[in-house]
Write a protein that holds these residues in place. Structure first.
Motif, mmCIF file in Angstrom:
data_model
loop_
_atom_site.group_PDB
_atom_site.id
_atom_site.type_symbol
_atom_site.label_atom_id
_atom_site.label_comp_id
_atom_site.label_asym_id
_atom_site.label_seq_id
_atom_site.Cartn_x
_atom_site.Cartn_y
_atom_site.Cartn_z
ATOM 1 N N VAL A 1 0.851 -1.204 0.000
ATOM 2 C CA VAL A 1 0.000 0.000 0.000
ATOM 3 C C VAL A 1 0.883 1.250 0.000
ATOM 4 O O VAL A 1 2.078 1.190 0.280
ATOM 5 N N ARG A 2 0.238 2.363 -0.291
ATOM 6 C CA ARG A 2 0.914 3.659 -0.139
ATOM 7 C C ARG A 2 0.249 4.426 0.976
ATOM 8 O O ARG A 2 -0.964 4.452 1.070
ATOM 9 N N ASN A 3 1.052 5.056 1.816
ATOM 10 C CA ASN A 3 0.451 5.848 2.895
ATOM 11 C C ASN A 3 0.253 7.290 2.432
ATOM 12 O O ASN A 3 0.572 7.642 1.292
ATOM 13 N N ALA A 4 -0.274 8.106 3.348
ATOM 14 C CA ALA A 4 -0.617 9.479 2.986
ATOM 15 C C ALA A 4 0.614 10.253 2.518
ATOM 16 O O ALA A 4 0.523 11.154 1.686
ATOM 17 N N ALA A 5 1.766 9.892 3.063
ATOM 18 C CA ALA A 5 2.993 10.593 2.681
ATOM 19 C C ALA A 5 3.560 10.090 1.353
ATOM 20 O O ALA A 5 4.604 10.557 0.910
ATOM 21 N N GLY A 6 2.867 9.129 0.743
ATOM 22 C CA GLY A 6 3.323 8.628 -0.554
ATOM 23 C C GLY A 6 4.375 7.540 -0.457
ATOM 24 O O GLY A 6 4.940 7.131 -1.472
ATOM 25 N N GLU A 7 4.642 7.048 0.759
ATOM 26 C CA GLU A 7 5.625 5.969 0.895
ATOM 27 C C GLU A 7 4.959 4.617 0.664
ATOM 28 O O GLU A 7 3.813 4.419 1.076
ATOM 29 N N THR A 8 5.701 3.731 0.048
ATOM 30 C CA THR A 8 5.182 2.391 -0.176
ATOM 31 C C THR A 8 5.568 1.503 1.004
ATOM 32 O O THR A 8 6.707 1.510 1.452
ATOM 33 N N GLY A 9 4.598 0.780 1.497
ATOM 34 C CA GLY A 9 4.848 -0.115 2.630
ATOM 35 C C GLY A 9 3.843 -1.245 2.611
ATOM 36 O O GLY A 9 3.283 -1.572 1.562
ATOM 37 N N TYR A 10 3.601 -1.815 3.778
ATOM 38 C CA TYR A 10 2.787 -3.029 3.835
ATOM 39 C C TYR A 10 1.674 -2.936 4.866
ATOM 40 O O TYR A 10 1.866 -2.426 5.969
ATOM 41 N N ARG A 11 0.531 -3.476 4.490
ATOM 42 C CA ARG A 11 -0.577 -3.668 5.425
ATOM 43 C C ARG A 11 -0.672 -5.168 5.669
ATOM 44 O O ARG A 11 -0.709 -5.945 4.712
ATOM 45 N N LEU A 12 -0.713 -5.544 6.933
ATOM 46 C CA LEU A 12 -0.630 -6.971 7.232
ATOM 47 C C LEU A 12 -1.907 -7.510 7.879
ATOM 48 O O LEU A 12 -2.438 -6.920 8.817
ATOM 49 N N TYR A 13 -2.333 -8.642 7.346
ATOM 50 C CA TYR A 13 -3.454 -9.385 7.924
ATOM 51 C C TYR A 13 -2.901 -10.674 8.520
ATOM 52 O O TYR A 13 -1.955 -11.250 7.988
ATOM 53 N N VAL A 14 -3.516 -11.131 9.581
ATOM 54 C CA VAL A 14 -2.998 -12.343 10.208
ATOM 55 C C VAL A 14 -4.158 -13.255 10.625
ATOM 56 O O VAL A 14 -5.260 -12.778 10.914
ATOM 57 N N GLY A 15 -3.898 -14.530 10.606
ATOM 58 C CA GLY A 15 -4.860 -15.471 11.179
ATOM 59 C C GLY A 15 -5.999 -15.884 10.273
ATOM 60 O O GLY A 15 -7.024 -16.356 10.745
ATOM 61 N N GLY A 16 -5.827 -15.714 8.973
ATOM 62 C CA GLY A 16 -6.835 -16.260 8.070
ATOM 63 C C GLY A 16 -6.511 -17.713 7.775
ATOM 64 O O GLY A 16 -5.399 -18.183 8.024
ATOM 65 N N GLY A 17 -7.496 -18.418 7.247
ATOM 66 C CA GLY A 17 -7.217 -19.805 6.884
ATOM 67 C C GLY A 17 -8.506 -20.528 6.604
ATOM 68 O O GLY A 17 -9.588 -20.071 6.996
ATOM 69 N N LEU A 18 -8.401 -21.657 5.933
ATOM 70 C CA LEU A 18 -9.601 -22.425 5.599
ATOM 71 C C LEU A 18 -9.592 -23.681 6.451
ATOM 72 O O LEU A 18 -9.576 -23.595 7.656
ATOM 73 N N GLY A 19 -9.578 -24.839 5.837
ATOM 74 C CA GLY A 19 -9.519 -26.062 6.637
ATOM 75 C C GLY A 19 -10.751 -26.261 7.501
ATOM 76 O O GLY A 19 -11.825 -25.756 7.197
#
Ligand code: SF4
Lengths: 555, 166
Positions: free
Chosen positions: A190-208
Motif C-alpha cells: 500500500v501507499r500511505n498518505a505521505a506517498g511511501e510504499t509499505g505493507y498492510r498486514l493481515y494475520v490469522g486467516g485460513g480455511l480447513g
C-alpha cells in the motif's frame, strides 16, 4: 523472473545433497520413519494412496520457459506424462519413486527450482497475484516482495518446526486476487498518505476445518521493516501457538483464542525487541532482488489491435476466447492471457508434458519467456501483444488449451481428492468432470456469468471450497460419498465464507441441486448482477428452499 | 545420554544431586522450578533444566548466575526451544545453552544457529545416530539466508553478508 545468483544455486544444491543423505540414513535405519517423515515433507515428498507424490515449489507462481520444459521432462520421465497445478501455485507429480526423488530434485536444481518447504510445519511457498508485473491496477510488482520473503523463509533455522504449516500471500492491488485474508499472513502493498510504499498486514486467516478471515494486525509497516515484523509474528506463533492438538495449531486459532488485541500486543512487544537487538534494517537486499527481476522491454503499441479485431470478426471461437481469457495489462497494446486448465470433462489443473512444452514455446515466442501459475489452477502468459493473440489461440486450440471459460462455472477449482490423496474422504475430480460436462454449453455458461465452483475432497479445504460462490465438500457418510454444498463464499475484498445449504447429497444429485440454486439466481437477478451479487442481496433463504426440494427427494 | 557440541562428544560437567545439601562445591543441575533453592545452596556452578514453555523473561533474574541452561525438547518436532534460545541470547545470556531431548542430527545446525552450544540426546537415539552423523550434519548446508543467526565461526555463512560484500 528473479535471476538466481551462485549463492541461491549453491544452497539449493546443498539441500538436494542433504536430502539424499536423509534418504540414505532412512534406508540404513539411522533415521526412524517418524524422524524421516517431516524431513521428506519439507522436501515436498508425500506418501499418498498409491505412491509417493512430489510437490515442486513454484515461488509466487512464476516460471520461465526453460523451467516449464524441465517440468515437462520430469512428467514424462518420472511420472505418467502429466503434472497437477495446485491452489498454492505449485505442481505435483503423482507417481515418482522414492529412490528417484533426489535425481528429480537435481533436475529441478539445474533450472533453479526446488521442492523446499512445499509441505511440513514450516513456512510454505509464498503466493501472489497471477497477473503480478502485468496488472493495470497494481501499485508495484509484488514479486520482489514475495521473493524477499521466500529467501528469508527458506531454511530458516528457527521456524522449521512450527506447530503447523504457515502460508503467506502478497498482493499489490486494491482488488484482492491472491486470497489475502485466507492466509496465515496476508501482505498488502500500500501507499500511505505521505506517498511511501509499505505493507498492510493481515494475520490469522485460513480455511480447513475451522475457516477464519484474516484480521488486520498492522495498517502500515514501512517497507524496510517487513522481515523483522514477520520474524516477530512467527516467533510469537512458534512460542504461543497450541501444540496439544494438531487441529488447533494454526495461527488462526491462537489469534482467535487470545483475541486480536492481545495477539497484536504480543507481536508489537516482540517486534520492539527485535528492533532493539538488530542493526537498523535496510533495503539493500530488497533492491538487489528488485534489480534481479528482468524488466520486459515493452514496445510502444497502439491501444487497439486491428489484426485481432479482424480475426475476431472472422472467428467466433476466438471472439469468445478474447472476451473471457484476457486481462487488462498496464502497458498499452498488451494483455495478460489466461490458459485455462479446465477443459470440459478434464481434471482441473492437470497439464500434459506436451501441453507444458507448447505453453513454454508460446511464452518464449510471445510473452518475454514468462509463464505464471494461478491459484485458480490455470496458467497465464503475462505479457502478450494483442496482435499475437490469434496466433497464440490457434496453438492453444490445437493443444486442447483454448477453453474460453475463465471465471465461469466450468472454471472449477478442484483438489486431487480420493483418486490420489491419503487424507481424502471422497473423490473430487470425477464430480468436477461431471459438472464441467453438465455446464458445457457455452451459451449457458455465458448466461450464468461469473461463478466459482470449488470442490475439496475433505475438510482440509485445499480447493478453498468455503470461499467459493458454490463450494462443494466431499465427505464420507456411512460408507458412501456425500457432498455438502455451501454458497455465497468470496475469496476477495468482500471476503466471505459460504453458508451451508442443507444435508449432504450423493454425487448423482449434485448437478440438479446446483441447477436449482442457479435457477433462483437467474429468476431473481437484476440487470448486470453476478451470482454473488444476487446472493448478497437475497440472502441464503430462497436458495435453501430450492435446495431442499432436491435434498428431500434423495433423503 | 550423549552430550555433544560442535567439536564432538563431551563429558557432562554437571551432576544431579539427591538433596541440595550435597550441592556446595559441586557443579549441580536441577529443575528450573528449584532455581532459587539451588542458587542458595551454594554450588560451585549452577545449571537448570527448563521446560520449553516458559517465558524468556522468567529467566532474566538468574541469567548471570547460571552457568548452563538446558531447554527440554519434549519431541523433535516441537520447535519452541529454538525461539526460546534465541530470546535468551537476546537477553544477554552468556552461559552454555543446551538442547535436551530426542533431536536428530539434521536439527543440530538449526540448534546452533538459534544460540545453543550443545545437545544432549537419549542413548537410544545416540545408538542409531552416532557422533559422526551429528558432525557431518553441520557441514551439509554451508549458507543461510538469515543474517544474525549463526554464532561463532563454524556456522553457515550468511548469503546476505556475502552479497553485501560483493
Ligand atoms: S482437500 Fe483433502 S482430499 Fe483434497 S487434496 Fe486437500 S487434503 Fe487431500
Amino acid at each position: 523472473m528473479y535471476a538466481y545468483d551462485e549463492l541461491d544455486r549453491q544452497i539449493v544444491r546443498e539441500r538436494v545433497a542433504q536430502f539424499a543423505s536423509q534418504v540414505e540414513r532412512r534406508l540404513d535405519g539411522s533415521l526412524t520413519e517418524e524422524e524421516f517423515r517431516p524431513l521428506r515433507l519439507k522436501n515436498g515428498v508425500y506418501l499418498q494412496l498409491h505412491a509417493y507424490m512430489l510437490r515442486v515449489a513454484i515461488p509466487y507462481g512464476g516460471l520461465s520457459s526453460r523451467q516449464l520444459r524441465q517440468l515437462a521432462l520430469i512428467a514424462e520421465k518420472y511420472d505418467r506424462g502429466y503434472g497437477h497445478f495446485t491452489t498454492r501455485t505449485n505442481i505435483q507429480f503423482n507417481w515418482p519413486k522414492l529412490r528417484e526423488i533426489p535425481a528429480i530434485l537435481g533436475l529441478l536444481a539445474d533450472v533453479d527450482m526446488h521442492a523446499i518447504q512445499t509441505s511440513g510445519n514450516c513456512i510454505r511457498n509464498t503466493t501472489t497475484d497471477c497477473f503480478a508485473g502485468a496488472a493495470f491496477d497494481e501499485i508495484e510488482d509484488p514479486r520482489p516482495t514475495a521473493e524477499w520473503i521466500r529467501q528469508w523463509s527458506t531454511l530458516h533455522p528457527e521456524f522449521d518446526w512450527l506447530g503447523r504449516k504457515f502460508k503467506i500471500a502478497v498482493t499489490a492491488t486494491q482488488q484482492d486476487r491472491a486470497v489475502l485474508r485466507g492466509h496465515d499472513v496476508g501482505v498488502r502493498i500500500v501507499r500511505n498518505a505521505a506517498g511511501e510504499t509499505g505493507y498492510r498486514l493481515y494475520v490469522g486467516g485460513g480455511l480447513g476445518r475451522t475457516p477464519m478471515e484474516g484480521k488486520l494486525v498492522r495498517d502500515f509497516l514501512p517497507r524496510a521493516e517487513l522481515l523483522g515484523y514477520l520474524e516477530a509474528i512467527l516467533r510469537v506463533y512458534n512460542l504461543e501457538g497450541r501444540r496439544d492438538n494438531k487441529f488447533k495449531a494454526r495461527i488462526k486459532i491462537l489469534v482467535h483464542e487470545i483475541g486480536l488485541e492481545a495477539f497484536r500486543a504480543q507481536v508489537e512487544a516482540e517486534y520492539s525487541k527485535v528492533v532493539a537487538a538488530a542493526p537498523a534494517p535496510d533495503l539493500r537486499e530488497f533492491e538487489r532482488i528488485t534489480a534481479s527481476f528482468d524488466a520486459p522491454d515493452f514496445a510502444d503499441l497502439p491501444e487497439v489491435s486491428r489484426k485481432l479485431e479482424q480475426a475476431q470478426a472472422a472467428d467466433p471461437d476466438l471472439a469468445q476466447f478474447v472476451a473471457r481469457n484476457l486481462f487488462r495489462h498496464k502497458k498499452k497494446g498488451y494483455v495478460a492471457l489466461t490458459i485455462s486448465l479446465k477443459s470440459i470433462g478434464g481434471a482441473p489443473g492437470d497439464a500434459t508434458a506436451e501441453q507444458m512444452r507448447a505453453v513454454a514455446d508460446l511464452a518464449e515466442q510471445f510473452s518475454f519467456d514468462q509463464v505464471r501459475v494461478s491459484y485458480k489452477q490455470n496458467l497465464v502468459l503475462p505479457h502478450v501483444r494483442r496482435d499475437d493473440v490469434p496466433e497464440i489461440f490457434a496453438v492453444l486450440k490445437a493443444q486442447g488449451l483454448a477453453t474460453p471459460n475463465v471465471d465461469l462455472i466450468t472454471d472449477i477449482i478442484c483438489c486431487p481428492g480420493l483418486d490420489y490423496c491419503a487424507l481424502a474422504t471422497a473423490r473430487s475430480i470425477p464430480l468436477a468432470q461431471t459438472l464441467s460436462r453438465h455446464f458445457a454449453d457455452p451459451d449457458k455458461q455465458k448466461e450464468i456469468g461469473e461463478l466459482s465452483i470449488k470442490i475439496s475432497g475433505c475438510i482440509n479445504a485445499c480447493a478453498h471450497h468455503h470461499i467459493a460462490n458454490i463450494g462443494i465438500l466431499g465427505l464420507e457418510k456411512s460408507g458412501g460419498e456425500s457432498y455438502q454444498i455451501t454458497i455465497g463464499g468470496d475469496p476477495g475484498d468482500q471476503y466471505a465464507l459460504g453458508e451451508l445449504l442443507g444435508p449432504g447429497l450423493p454425487a448423482s444429485a449434485v448437478p440438479e441441486a446446483i441447477d436449482r440454486v442457479i435457477g433462483v439466481y437467474l429468476d431473481a437477478r437484476r440487470q448486470g448482477e453476478t451470482f454473488i451479487e444476487t446472493y448478497r442481496r437475497l440472502g441464503v433463504t430462497p436458495f435453501k428452499a430450492a435446495f431442499k426440494e432436491i435434498a428431500d427427494a434423495v433423503a | 545420554m550423549l552430550l555433544l557440541d560442535r567439536n564432538g562428544a563431551k563429558p557432562d560437567p554437571f551432576i544431579a544431586v539427591e538433596t541440595l545439601d550435597d550441592a556446595p562445591g559441586k557443579n549441580v543441575i536441577d529443575a528450573f522450578a528449584s532455581v532459587d533453592a539451588l542458587l542458595a545452596a551454594g554450588p560451585a556452578q549452577a545449571a537448570v533444566l527448563a521446560p520449553n514453555d516458559l517465558d524468556a523473561e522468567d529467566f532474566a533474574p538468574y541469567l548471570d548466575r547460571l552457568a548452563l541452561i538446558a531447554i527440554r525438547f519434549p519431541s523433535a518436532t516441537d520447535g519452541r526451544g529454538f525461539s526460546l534460545a534465541r530470546q535468551l541470547r537476546r537477553l544477554g545470556y552468556k552461559g552454555v545453552l543446551r538442547a535436551s531431548g530426542p533431536l536428530f542430527p539434521d536439527q543440530f545446525p538449526q540448534a546452533l544457529a538459534c544460540g545453543f552450544d550443545e545437545v544432549e540426546i537419549p542413548d537410544a537415539n545416540a545408538a542409531r545416530q552416532p557422533v559422526a552423523q551429528w558432525l557431518a550434519a553441520l557441514n551439509r548446508v554451508t549458507l543461510s539466508y538469515q543474517r544474525d543467526y549463526a554464532r561463532g565461526a563454524t556456522g553457515p555463512a550468511s548469503i546476505l553478508d556475502r552479497r553485501a560484500r560483493s
